[in-house]
Motif scaffolding. Structure first.
Motif, PDB file in Angstrom:
ATOM      1  N   CYS A 198       0.833  -1.207   0.000  1.00 16.51           N
ATOM      2  CA  CYS A 198       0.000   0.000   0.000  1.00 16.51           C
ATOM      3  C   CYS A 198       0.867   1.256   0.000  1.00 16.51           C
ATOM      4  O   CYS A 198       0.581   2.223  -0.718  1.00 16.51           O
ATOM      5  CB  CYS A 198      -0.923   0.007   1.221  1.00 16.51           C
ATOM      6  SG  CYS A 198      -2.399  -1.026   1.030  1.00 16.51           S
ATOM      7  N   ALA A 199       1.930   1.247   0.804  1.00  8.46           N
ATOM      8  CA  ALA A 199       2.806   2.415   0.872  1.00  8.46           C
ATOM      9  C   ALA A 199       3.456   2.684  -0.487  1.00  8.46           C
ATOM     10  O   ALA A 199       3.536   3.835  -0.934  1.00  8.46           O
ATOM     11  CB  ALA A 199       3.874   2.213   1.943  1.00  8.46           C
ATOM     12  N   THR A 200       3.921   1.622  -1.140  1.00  9.06           N
ATOM     13  CA  THR A 200       4.516   1.789  -2.467  1.00  9.06           C
ATOM     14  C   THR A 200       3.518   2.407  -3.425  1.00  9.06           C
ATOM     15  O   THR A 200       3.849   3.319  -4.196  1.00  9.06           O
ATOM     16  CB  THR A 200       4.990   0.434  -3.021  1.00  9.06           C
ATOM     17  OG1 THR A 200       5.977  -0.113  -2.152  1.00  9.06           O
ATOM     18  CG2 THR A 200       5.579   0.589  -4.425  1.00  9.06           C
ATOM     19  N   TYR A 201       2.286   1.936  -3.387  1.00 11.12           N
ATOM     20  CA  TYR A 201       1.259   2.460  -4.292  1.00 11.12           C
ATOM     21  C   TYR A 201       0.955   3.922  -3.980  1.00 11.12           C
ATOM     22  O   TYR A 201       0.792   4.737  -4.890  1.00 11.12           O
ATOM     23  CB  TYR A 201      -0.007   1.603  -4.171  1.00 11.12           C
ATOM     24  CG  TYR A 201      -1.058   1.948  -5.196  1.00 11.12           C
ATOM     25  CD1 TYR A 201      -0.864   1.663  -6.548  1.00 11.12           C
ATOM     26  CD2 TYR A 201      -2.254   2.569  -4.828  1.00 11.12           C
ATOM     27  CE1 TYR A 201      -1.828   1.980  -7.495  1.00 11.12           C
ATOM     28  CE2 TYR A 201      -3.219   2.883  -5.764  1.00 11.12           C
ATOM     29  CZ  TYR A 201      -3.002   2.584  -7.091  1.00 11.12           C
ATOM     30  OH  TYR A 201      -3.951   2.913  -8.034  1.00 11.12           O
ATOM     31  N   TRP A 202       0.882   4.264  -2.699  1.00  7.50           N
ATOM     32  CA  TRP A 202       0.579   5.656  -2.336  1.00  7.50           C
ATOM     33  C   TRP A 202       1.731   6.584  -2.724  1.00  7.50           C
ATOM     34  O   TRP A 202       1.497   7.712  -3.138  1.00  7.50           O
ATOM     35  CB  TRP A 202       0.266   5.765  -0.853  1.00  7.50           C
ATOM     36  CG  TRP A 202      -1.183   6.035  -0.616  1.00  7.50           C
ATOM     37  CD1 TRP A 202      -1.762   7.234  -0.297  1.00  7.50           C
ATOM     38  CD2 TRP A 202      -2.274   5.094  -0.717  1.00  7.50           C
ATOM     39  NE1 TRP A 202      -3.134   7.098  -0.195  1.00  7.50           N
ATOM     40  CE2 TRP A 202      -3.470   5.784  -0.440  1.00  7.50           C
ATOM     41  CE3 TRP A 202      -2.340   3.738  -1.009  1.00  7.50           C
ATOM     42  CZ2 TRP A 202      -4.718   5.183  -0.449  1.00  7.50           C
ATOM     43  CZ3 TRP A 202      -3.576   3.116  -1.019  1.00  7.50           C
ATOM     44  CH2 TRP A 202      -4.750   3.837  -0.746  1.00  7.50           C
ATOM     45  N   HIS A 203       2.968   6.113  -2.589  1.00  8.96           N
ATOM     46  CA  HIS A 203       4.094   6.926  -3.029  1.00  8.96           C
ATOM     47  C   HIS A 203       4.024   7.147  -4.546  1.00  8.96           C
ATOM     48  O   HIS A 203       4.345   8.231  -5.041  1.00  8.96           O
ATOM     49  CB  HIS A 203       5.412   6.248  -2.659  1.00  8.96           C
ATOM     50  CG  HIS A 203       5.607   6.070  -1.180  1.00  8.96           C
ATOM     51  ND1 HIS A 203       4.946   6.831  -0.242  1.00  8.96           N
ATOM     52  CD2 HIS A 203       6.393   5.209  -0.484  1.00  8.96           C
ATOM     53  CE1 HIS A 203       5.322   6.453   0.978  1.00  8.96           C
ATOM     54  NE2 HIS A 203       6.193   5.471   0.852  1.00  8.96           N
ATOM     55  N   PHE A 204       3.598   6.116  -5.252  1.00  8.65           N
ATOM     56  CA  PHE A 204       3.438   6.236  -6.705  1.00  8.65           C
ATOM     57  C   PHE A 204       2.351   7.256  -7.036  1.00  8.65           C
ATOM     58  O   PHE A 204       2.526   8.103  -7.919  1.00  8.65           O
ATOM     59  CB  PHE A 204       3.092   4.871  -7.295  1.00  8.65           C
ATOM     60  CG  PHE A 204       2.686   4.923  -8.742  1.00  8.65           C
ATOM     61  CD1 PHE A 204       3.644   5.048  -9.740  1.00  8.65           C
ATOM     62  CD2 PHE A 204       1.349   4.846  -9.114  1.00  8.65           C
ATOM     63  CE1 PHE A 204       3.271   5.104 -11.081  1.00  8.65           C
ATOM     64  CE2 PHE A 204       0.972   4.899 -10.440  1.00  8.65           C
ATOM     65  CZ  PHE A 204       1.939   5.026 -11.430  1.00  8.65           C
ATOM     66  N   LEU A 205       1.217   7.184  -6.332  1.00  5.31           N
ATOM     67  CA  LEU A 205       0.143   8.148  -6.554  1.00  5.31           C
ATOM     68  C   LEU A 205       0.627   9.574  -6.309  1.00  5.31           C
ATOM     69  O   LEU A 205       0.277  10.497  -7.060  1.00  5.31           O
ATOM     70  CB  LEU A 205      -1.039   7.841  -5.631  1.00  5.31           C
ATOM     71  CG  LEU A 205      -1.841   6.570  -5.908  1.00  5.31           C
ATOM     72  CD1 LEU A 205      -2.884   6.368  -4.809  1.00  5.31           C
ATOM     73  CD2 LEU A 205      -2.507   6.631  -7.278  1.00  5.31           C
ATOM     74  N   LEU A 206       1.426   9.755  -5.269  1.00  5.21           N
ATOM     75  CA  LEU A 206       1.951  11.086  -4.978  1.00  5.21           C
ATOM     76  C   LEU A 206       2.904  11.546  -6.075  1.00  5.21           C
ATOM     77  O   LEU A 206       2.840  12.704  -6.519  1.00  5.21           O
ATOM     78  CB  LEU A 206       2.664  11.081  -3.626  1.00  5.21           C
ATOM     79  CG  LEU A 206       3.327  12.405  -3.220  1.00  5.21           C
ATOM     80  CD1 LEU A 206       2.297  13.528  -3.117  1.00  5.21           C
ATOM     81  CD2 LEU A 206       4.082  12.249  -1.897  1.00  5.21           C
ATOM     82  N   ALA A 207       3.796  10.650  -6.527  1.00  4.37           N
ATOM     83  CA  ALA A 207       4.739  11.008  -7.579  1.00  4.37           C
ATOM     84  C   ALA A 207       4.011  11.412  -8.857  1.00  4.37           C
ATOM     85  O   ALA A 207       4.351  12.420  -9.488  1.00  4.37           O
ATOM     86  CB  ALA A 207       5.687   9.833  -7.852  1.00  4.37           C
ATOM     87  N   VAL A 208       3.000  10.629  -9.231  1.00  3.43           N
ATOM     88  CA  VAL A 208       2.235  10.951 -10.433  1.00  3.43           C
ATOM     89  C   VAL A 208       1.518  12.278 -10.267  1.00  3.43           C
ATOM     90  O   VAL A 208       1.495  13.113 -11.185  1.00  3.43           O
ATOM     91  CB  VAL A 208       1.226   9.826 -10.746  1.00  3.43           C
ATOM     92  CG1 VAL A 208       0.258  10.257 -11.849  1.00  3.43           C
ATOM     93  CG2 VAL A 208       1.963   8.563 -11.171  1.00  3.43           C
ATOM     94  N   TRP A 209       0.930  12.506  -9.089  1.00 10.36           N
ATOM     95  CA  TRP A 209       0.200  13.749  -8.885  1.00 10.36           C
ATOM     96  C   TRP A 209       1.133  14.959  -8.929  1.00 10.36           C
ATOM     97  O   TRP A 209       0.762  16.018  -9.448  1.00 10.36           O
ATOM     98  CB  TRP A 209      -0.568  13.730  -7.572  1.00 10.36           C
ATOM     99  CG  TRP A 209      -1.234  15.041  -7.306  1.00 10.36           C
ATOM    100  CD1 TRP A 209      -0.923  15.967  -6.348  1.00 10.36           C
ATOM    101  CD2 TRP A 209      -2.307  15.617  -8.058  1.00 10.36           C
ATOM    102  NE1 TRP A 209      -1.740  17.064  -6.447  1.00 10.36           N
ATOM    103  CE2 TRP A 209      -2.596  16.879  -7.498  1.00 10.36           C
ATOM    104  CE3 TRP A 209      -3.053  15.175  -9.155  1.00 10.36           C
ATOM    105  CZ2 TRP A 209      -3.597  17.702  -7.990  1.00 10.36           C
ATOM    106  CZ3 TRP A 209      -4.050  15.997  -9.650  1.00 10.36           C
ATOM    107  CH2 TRP A 209      -4.314  17.244  -9.072  1.00 10.36           C
TER     108      TRP A 209
END
Length: 231
Positions: A198-209
């Protein structure tokens, strides 16, 4: 404009590389802290590889949209739209959610179920706040007469924010499952693996945003969908 797009692409590649290194390397070092988690290590590679395959596909989707936007931006009829003030606050919400997920991983590696629950609750609350803020921005645009078909700039704004929002919603489904496990008292090994994913995915969401935010507001890169005029 092309230089700016190349810069954003390289920045995203660097962020994804850093996230992959943190995810695939750091958890193994934490093995000494919680010895009982060894039973879950064998399942990690397959789950993490599957996640990174998905993130690769998602990244390709966003790059394709950004490429289409870059080509459309070259046409003479491009007209930026006013900039919503709320976008910066929404960015802060998503950043907070990403940090809370990282805190959850930190707690899970130490089998601290109390802080795991708190971290999950905080990340979920901030993620919902981000989505609510995005909906408020949509409502502001709609009220000001900036509809989907009003211009190319509004169309790309709705496209980028909608696709990213759907990815956040998908992540919240996984977050709900992990939260349910945490409140039901799942063992540390499963919570550790799930929280890391989940943390990896949320970091990805932040990077994309962050990259999308640059496309939305960065006049310096020559890529801005929104003008400096506030909505």
């Amino acid at each position: 404009m092309t230089i700016g797009l190349v810069f954003l692409t390289l920045l995203m590649a660097a962020i994804v590389w850093w996230l992959m290194r943190q995810t695939l390397v750091e958890p193994w070092r934490a093995e000494v802290v919680v010895p009982q988690v060894r039973v879950g290590l064998a399942a990690k590679p397959a789950a993490k590889v599957a996640l990174w395959v998905f993130l690769g596909v998602a990244s390709s989707l966003f790059v394709l949209f950004a490429s289409a936007y870059a080509m459309r931006l070259d046409l003479a009829d491009w007209s930026p739209i006013p900039r919503p003030r709320l976008l910066l606050l929404n960015t802060a919400f998503l950043m907070g959610a990403s940090l809370a997920m990282e805190w959850t991983v930190y707690a899970a590696r130490r089998a601290d179920i109390g802080n795991v629950r708190r971290g999950l609750a905080a990340s979920g609350l901030l993620s919902f706040a981000f989505l609510a803020g995005q909906l408020v921005v949509w409502k502001q645009y709609h009220g000001a007469g900036f509809l989907l078909a009003s211009s190319a700039a509004t169309a790309f704004f709705y496209l980028f924010t909608a696709v990213h929002g759907l990815h956040v919603l998908g992540g919240l489904v996984a977050w709900a499952r992990v939260s349910l496990r945490a409140w039901r008292g799942a063992d540390a090994a499963h919570l550790r693996l799930a929280s890391e994913l989940c943390a990896t995915y949320w970091h990805f969401l932040l990077a994309v945003w962050v990259l999308l935010y640059a496309l939305l507001v960065s006049d310096d890169l020559g890529l801005a969908i929104c003008s400096s005029t506030p909505l």
